[in-house]
Design a protein around this motif. Structure first.
Motif, mmCIF file in Angstrom:
data_model
loop_
_atom_site.group_PDB
_atom_site.id
_atom_site.type_symbol
_atom_site.label_atom_id
_atom_site.label_comp_id
_atom_site.label_asym_id
_atom_site.label_seq_id
_atom_site.Cartn_x
_atom_site.Cartn_y
_atom_site.Cartn_z
ATOM 1 N N MET A 1 45.942 3.923 6.040
ATOM 2 C CA MET A 1 44.671 3.485 7.047
ATOM 3 C C MET A 1 44.799 4.359 8.214
ATOM 4 O O MET A 1 43.801 4.787 8.569
ATOM 5 C CB MET A 1 44.760 1.905 7.191
ATOM 6 N N ARG A 3 45.673 7.407 8.489
ATOM 7 C CA ARG A 3 44.849 8.835 8.115
ATOM 8 C C ARG A 3 43.432 8.773 8.182
ATOM 9 O O ARG A 3 42.750 9.504 8.449
ATOM 10 C CB ARG A 3 45.405 9.118 6.631
ATOM 11 N N ILE A 4 42.810 7.595 7.896
ATOM 12 C CA ILE A 4 41.450 7.361 7.907
ATOM 13 C C ILE A 4 40.620 7.585 9.222
ATOM 14 O O ILE A 4 40.069 8.202 9.691
ATOM 15 C CB ILE A 4 40.926 6.075 7.233
ATOM 16 N N THR A 37 35.408 4.990 10.366
ATOM 17 C CA THR A 37 36.626 4.209 10.078
ATOM 18 C C THR A 37 36.691 3.024 9.242
ATOM 19 O O THR A 37 37.312 2.892 8.191
ATOM 20 C CB THR A 37 37.462 3.889 11.323
ATOM 21 N N GLY A 40 35.485 4.308 5.742
ATOM 22 C CA GLY A 40 36.615 4.773 5.033
ATOM 23 C C GLY A 40 37.679 3.561 4.602
ATOM 24 O O GLY A 40 38.080 3.663 3.527
ATOM 25 N N VAL A 41 37.789 2.688 5.365
ATOM 26 C CA VAL A 41 38.563 1.544 4.854
ATOM 27 C C VAL A 41 37.931 0.771 3.647
ATOM 28 O O VAL A 41 38.607 0.324 2.644
ATOM 29 C CB VAL A 41 38.815 0.619 6.225
ATOM 30 N N GLY A 43 35.961 2.233 1.512
ATOM 31 C CA GLY A 43 36.050 2.709 0.415
ATOM 32 C C GLY A 43 37.285 2.787 -0.075
ATOM 33 O O GLY A 43 37.537 2.686 -1.396
ATOM 34 N N TYR A 44 38.722 2.952 0.535
ATOM 35 C CA TYR A 44 39.956 2.917 0.073
ATOM 36 C C TYR A 44 40.098 1.559 -0.409
ATOM 37 O O TYR A 44 40.733 1.306 -1.585
ATOM 38 C CB TYR A 44 41.046 3.019 1.291
ATOM 39 N N TYR A 47 38.702 1.606 -3.911
ATOM 40 C CA TYR A 47 39.369 2.398 -4.897
ATOM 41 C C TYR A 47 40.752 1.649 -5.320
ATOM 42 O O TYR A 47 41.232 1.936 -6.411
ATOM 43 C CB TYR A 47 39.980 3.621 -3.804
ATOM 44 N N LEU A 48 41.378 0.899 -4.369
ATOM 45 C CA LEU A 48 42.541 0.098 -4.888
ATOM 46 C C LEU A 48 42.054 -0.883 -5.858
ATOM 47 O O LEU A 48 43.089 -1.030 -6.883
ATOM 48 C CB LEU A 48 43.082 -0.446 -3.516
#
Length: 79
Positions: A1, A3-4, A37, A40-41, A43-44, A47-48
């Motif tokens: 997180m 990194r995003i 941000t 991005g969170v 999207g992550y 993905y998970l």
């Protein structure tokens, strides 16, 4: 997180400094930082969830995908 956030912050800083040097007309915007941000969170997290579902349902992922032998010719979903 982190990194995003840091990636988004870096992009916004580059936009702000490029305006200072008259390289573009972009500006540093806190709203962009927050929204990018958050995106991005989200999207992550998607993905998970996808990885979790793919590992749980063995019919969803062919054996060669699990072994890392994935390319555009053997990407399919078993029925």
């Amino acid at each position: 997180m982190p990194r995003i956030f840091l990636t988004t912050l870096t992009i916004e800083i580059i936009q702000g400094t490029s305006t200072f040097f008259y390289l573009s007309n972009r500006i540093f915007d806190m709203n962009d930082l927050a929204v990018n941000t958050a995106g991005g969170v989200v999207g992550y997290v998607i993905y998970l969830i996808t990885i979790f579902v793919m590992k749980k349902d063995k019919n969803f992922v062919p054996n060669h995908v699990e072994k890392g032998n994935l390319n555009e010719h053997n990407l399919y979903i078993k029925s």
